[in-house]
Write a protein that holds these residues in place. Structure first.
Motif, mmCIF file in Angstrom:
data_model
loop_
_atom_site.group_PDB
_atom_site.id
_atom_site.type_symbol
_atom_site.label_atom_id
_atom_site.label_comp_id
_atom_site.label_asym_id
_atom_site.label_seq_id
_atom_site.Cartn_x
_atom_site.Cartn_y
_atom_site.Cartn_z
ATOM 1 N N SER A 1 0.836 -1.022 0.030
ATOM 2 C CA SER A 1 -0.129 0.019 0.015
ATOM 3 C C SER A 1 0.811 1.315 -0.156
ATOM 4 O O SER A 1 2.224 1.259 0.423
ATOM 5 C CB SER A 1 -0.781 0.164 1.225
ATOM 6 O OG SER A 1 -0.880 -1.025 2.031
ATOM 7 N N SER A 2 0.384 2.474 -0.136
ATOM 8 C CA SER A 2 1.069 3.590 -0.485
ATOM 9 C C SER A 2 0.394 4.675 0.159
ATOM 10 O O SER A 2 -0.721 4.657 0.225
ATOM 11 C CB SER A 2 1.344 3.664 -1.983
ATOM 12 O OG SER A 2 0.456 4.164 -2.668
ATOM 13 N N VAL A 186 -4.258 -0.269 7.241
ATOM 14 C CA VAL A 186 -3.000 -0.592 6.784
ATOM 15 C C VAL A 186 -2.129 -1.482 7.768
ATOM 16 O O VAL A 186 -2.255 -1.168 9.070
ATOM 17 C CB VAL A 186 -2.015 1.080 6.832
ATOM 18 C CG1 VAL A 186 -0.530 0.997 6.461
ATOM 19 C CG2 VAL A 186 -2.748 1.918 5.827
ATOM 20 N N ALA A 189 3.536 -3.815 8.144
ATOM 21 C CA ALA A 189 4.317 -4.809 7.289
ATOM 22 C C ALA A 189 5.589 -4.567 7.972
ATOM 23 O O ALA A 189 6.301 -3.445 7.774
ATOM 24 C CB ALA A 189 4.186 -4.300 5.745
ATOM 25 N N ALA A 192 7.140 -6.164 2.430
ATOM 26 C CA ALA A 192 6.086 -5.958 1.439
ATOM 27 C C ALA A 192 6.508 -6.953 0.366
ATOM 28 O O ALA A 192 7.675 -7.112 -0.079
ATOM 29 C CB ALA A 192 5.627 -4.604 0.918
ATOM 30 N N LEU A 216 6.353 -1.012 4.286
ATOM 31 C CA LEU A 216 5.395 -0.965 3.220
ATOM 32 C C LEU A 216 5.829 -1.373 1.794
ATOM 33 O O LEU A 216 6.834 -0.785 1.411
ATOM 34 C CB LEU A 216 4.585 0.101 3.555
ATOM 35 C CG LEU A 216 3.827 0.162 4.976
ATOM 36 C CD1 LEU A 216 3.231 1.684 4.896
ATOM 37 C CD2 LEU A 216 2.948 -0.645 5.105
ATOM 38 N N GLU A 218 4.890 0.609 -0.561
ATOM 39 C CA GLU A 218 5.402 1.810 -1.527
ATOM 40 C C GLU A 218 6.609 2.020 -2.133
ATOM 41 O O GLU A 218 6.984 2.506 -3.119
ATOM 42 C CB GLU A 218 5.367 2.971 -0.426
ATOM 43 C CG GLU A 218 5.244 4.351 -1.379
ATOM 44 C CD GLU A 218 4.649 5.623 -0.322
ATOM 45 O OE1 GLU A 218 4.678 6.801 -0.675
ATOM 46 O OE2 GLU A 218 4.439 5.378 0.761
ATOM 47 N N HIS A 253 9.222 2.285 4.315
ATOM 48 C CA HIS A 253 8.104 2.964 4.455
ATOM 49 C C HIS A 253 7.294 2.337 5.665
ATOM 50 O O HIS A 253 7.298 1.163 5.884
ATOM 51 C CB HIS A 253 7.067 3.410 3.306
ATOM 52 C CG HIS A 253 7.628 4.343 2.444
ATOM 53 N ND1 HIS A 253 7.453 5.613 2.337
ATOM 54 C CD2 HIS A 253 8.736 3.713 1.256
ATOM 55 C CE1 HIS A 253 8.173 6.114 1.136
ATOM 56 N NE2 HIS A 253 8.900 4.893 0.453
ATOM 57 N N GLY A 254 6.596 3.009 6.783
ATOM 58 C CA GLY A 254 5.965 2.507 7.592
ATOM 59 C C GLY A 254 4.920 3.512 8.098
ATOM 60 O O GLY A 254 4.954 4.741 7.895
ATOM 61 N N THR A 284 -3.288 7.087 2.271
ATOM 62 C CA THR A 284 -3.399 6.692 3.622
ATOM 63 C C THR A 284 -3.831 7.993 4.276
ATOM 64 O O THR A 284 -3.739 9.184 3.858
ATOM 65 C CB THR A 284 -1.963 6.362 4.178
ATOM 66 O OG1 THR A 284 -1.020 7.348 4.088
ATOM 67 C CG2 THR A 284 -1.330 5.195 3.488
ATOM 68 N N THR A 288 2.439 7.987 5.752
ATOM 69 C CA THR A 288 3.394 7.080 6.244
ATOM 70 C C THR A 288 4.656 7.901 6.628
ATOM 71 O O THR A 288 4.912 9.131 6.122
ATOM 72 C CB THR A 288 3.811 6.181 4.921
ATOM 73 O OG1 THR A 288 4.159 6.721 3.870
ATOM 74 C CG2 THR A 288 2.476 5.279 4.607
ATOM 75 N N CYS A 334 1.819 -8.590 1.939
ATOM 76 C CA CYS A 334 2.768 -8.118 3.159
ATOM 77 C C CYS A 334 3.104 -9.199 4.113
ATOM 78 O O CYS A 334 2.297 -10.132 4.352
ATOM 79 C CB CYS A 334 2.620 -6.893 3.682
ATOM 80 S SG CYS A 334 1.200 -6.640 4.764
#
Length: 350
Positions: A1-2, A186, A189, A192, A216, A218, A253-254, A284, A288, A334
């Motif tokens: 996801s992004s 979300v 993860a 991913a 993540l 992204e 990314h988180g 989101t 993130t 993920c």
């Protein structure tokens, strides 16, 4: 996801473009629908495939999970506009400006009109009174106003320049493109992945090609610098995966805390012969965060047994999802500890 991804989608040029027919919108009275109500004309292929995988015995027996979701159907945007006459008038005016600039061949004016359209939708469109309660019930760990803001940014992404030109190239009238919005938590993860059940580099349908990154997805779908852990695996039981590259993407990314993502799910994606995925945004609710990856401590690099086990499990998952869906798939998901989550599966465009 992004957080706000719009990775590369493709459309043919107008000279040789396929003429695509989109599934028409089927109006529903509900602001939000649950997976048992995901249906053609109500939501797009992204939601529908997740609903199918969510009740799949094969996926459950494999040990993978599909996160819970709810969706705003195709006609939610039109309902929101109808409830806000002032913004509706602004959108109508912006639409006329886009059409006039496009007809005149003025790319700069068209770009400005598209920008104005997106801004009007994302920042001026009011939340309908009768949406507040169902949205609050569906997203109890996020403020409804914050979720609605993310949803509006997804709706607005219909009018990004690349998507507009893609529709034009393929002969898709703007008013036939409808945008559902898939709401999901979300997943926090650790890693991913993206899996192609037919190797896209060679066309080999007997081989899975996979990519894995830290954090993540992204970093994967956004085509960020560095390499993912990439591998191939034959679909025969017990086949040993082959590492093609070790991970080197510098940034992970988180999510800063439990939040949601509003995912675009139009009727102009996942169409036969048209790679429409990535033309529209997913957003989101809370932005993130990024961190520098320390590969000195990363098991994907240093723990051969763990890496091989993960690649083997992902290859087996790819085979199971392909069998469930009946044709080659592009799968996003993920990993959290020993748990694997499937976040998306779409027909692979070969």
């Amino acid at each position: 996801s992004s957080s706000s991804s719009s990775s590369s989608g493709a459309a043919s040029s107008s000279s040789g473009a396929p003429k695509l027919t989109l599934v028409p919108k089927a109006d529903t009275a509900d602001w939000l629908v649950t997976p048992d109500k995901y249906a053609p004309g109500v939501v797009g292929g992204k939601s529908s495939s997740l609903a199918k995988l969510g009740v799949s015995p094969a996926i459950a027996s494999f040990g993978a999970a599909v996160p819970a979701s709810t969706a705003l159907p195709f006609n939610a945007f039109e309902k929101a506009l109808a409830a806000d006459p002032a913004t509706n008038a602004s959108v109508t005016a912006a639409l006329s400006a886009v059409a006039a600039a496009d007809a005149a061949g003025d790319a700069a004016a068209r770009r400005a009109a598209l920008d104005a359209m997106r801004s009007t939708i994302a920042y001026d469109l009011k939340m309908p009174d009768d949406l507040v309660e169902p949205l609050a019930a569906a997203v109890d760990w996020c403020a409804p106003a914050d979720v609605y803001q993310a949803v509006k940014k997804v709706w607005a992404s219909k009018w990004n320049e690349r998507a507009f030109l893609s529709r034009k190239a393929c002969g898709i009238p703007d008013d036939s493109l409808h945008m559902a919005t898939l709401l999901m938590e979300v997943v926090p993860a650790e890693h991913a992945f993206v899996l192609h059940t037919a190797n896209p580099l060679t066309g080999n349908a007997g081989e899975v090609f996979g990519e894995v990154c830290v954090g993540l997805g992204e970093a994967l779908v956004g085509n960020e610098p560095g390499s993912a852990l990439s591998f191939t695996a034959a679909k025969t039981p017990g086949a040993v995966p082959i590492v093609k590259s070790l991970p080197s993407k510098p940034i992970a990314h988180g999510a800063p805390y439990t939040t949601m993502i509003a995912r675009s799910d139009s009727n102009g994606e996942d169409l036969e012969g048209f790679a429409g995925a990535g033309l529209y945004d997913s957003v989101t609710v809370a932005p993130t965060e990024t961190r520098v990856v320390s590969y000195a401590d990363e098991p994907l690099v240093w723990d051969d047994a763990r890496r091989t086990r993960l690649m083997s499990r992902l290859a087996e998952l790819a085979v199971a999802v392909e069998a469930e869906m009946g044709r080659p798939q592009d799968i996003e998901g993920c990993v959290v500890g020993e748990h694997i989550y499937v976040l998306q599966s779409r027909n692979q465009v070969l």
